[in-house]
Write an enzyme that holds these catalytic residues in place. Sequence first.
Site: not given
Ligand SMILES: C[S@@+](CC[C@H](N)C(=O)[O-])C[C@H]1O[C@@H](n2cnc3c(N)ncnc32)[C@H](O)[C@@H]1O
Length: 207
Positions: A40, A65, A92, A115, A151, A188
């Site tokens: 994930e 994460e 990352d 994001d 979304d 989210f």
């Molecule tokens: C909008 S949030 C969604 C979190 C979760 N999946 C949810 O639906 O509640 C996006 C998450 O992706 C993580 N993220 C973004 N780019 C990433 C990357 N390159 N590697 C690891 N995590 C990443 C961010 O830190 C953030 O917590």
Amino acid sequence: MTDMQKAVYEREHERFCVSTGDVAIDFNQVFGNGKPLVLEIGFGMGMATAEIAQKLPDINFIGIEVHRPGVGKLMSEIMNRGLSNLRIVERDAIEVLERCLPNECLSGVHLFFPDPWPKKKHHKRRIVNERFLSLISAKLKSGGYFYMTTDWEEYAHEALSRLEAFPGLKNSAAGFSERQAFRPVTKFEQRAIRAGRPTFELYFLKP
Ligand SMILES: C[S@@+](CC[C@H](N)C(=O)[O-])C[C@H]1O[C@@H](n2cnc3c(N)ncnc32)[C@H](O)[C@@H]1O
């Protein structure tokens, strides 16, 4: 992070987080078994991740994460629920895909509510691009799946066109797919529901 999360993070990091370098992770060693592996990307606070892992004990899960409070929260969930089939990589996701995963090691990839980078000038930061799809398809086993939800309607359509144009993955549905029964509402998604935005589901298979 709360004091509690900080304490758990310091104390349990080694136990629940996989340390990575520039070599392929040995997942049989991490989990002590060779069960199918699902990755994930961007689990946020990780509640949905922990729920899925608890529901599906015959699958091993790796959550990636970079947001430390989320890592701390998921570590607490792993501990409280006694999950032996879920571990974390705090790094990352692109680096992990490029440097730490052997090819064809994954049975599935989850990308829930990435994001959205809504401003046009930031669209290039969106994770779903050609490079990402090439990495995903290289790391999936034949028959493995890529499951994305968002979304953000415009991102959903962009991702759908990119995925449909990408030769390494095939749509399991005509357009957007049904919700997969194992997926709980994520943090989210709760926000999206409150704001009245529907969720778009994309479920693709590696032939
Ligand atoms: C909008 S949030 C969604 C979190 C979760 N999946 C949810 O639906 O509640 C996006 C998450 O992706 C993580 N993220 C973004 N780019 C990433 C990357 N390159 N590697 C690891 N995590 C990443 C961010 O830190 C953030 O917590």
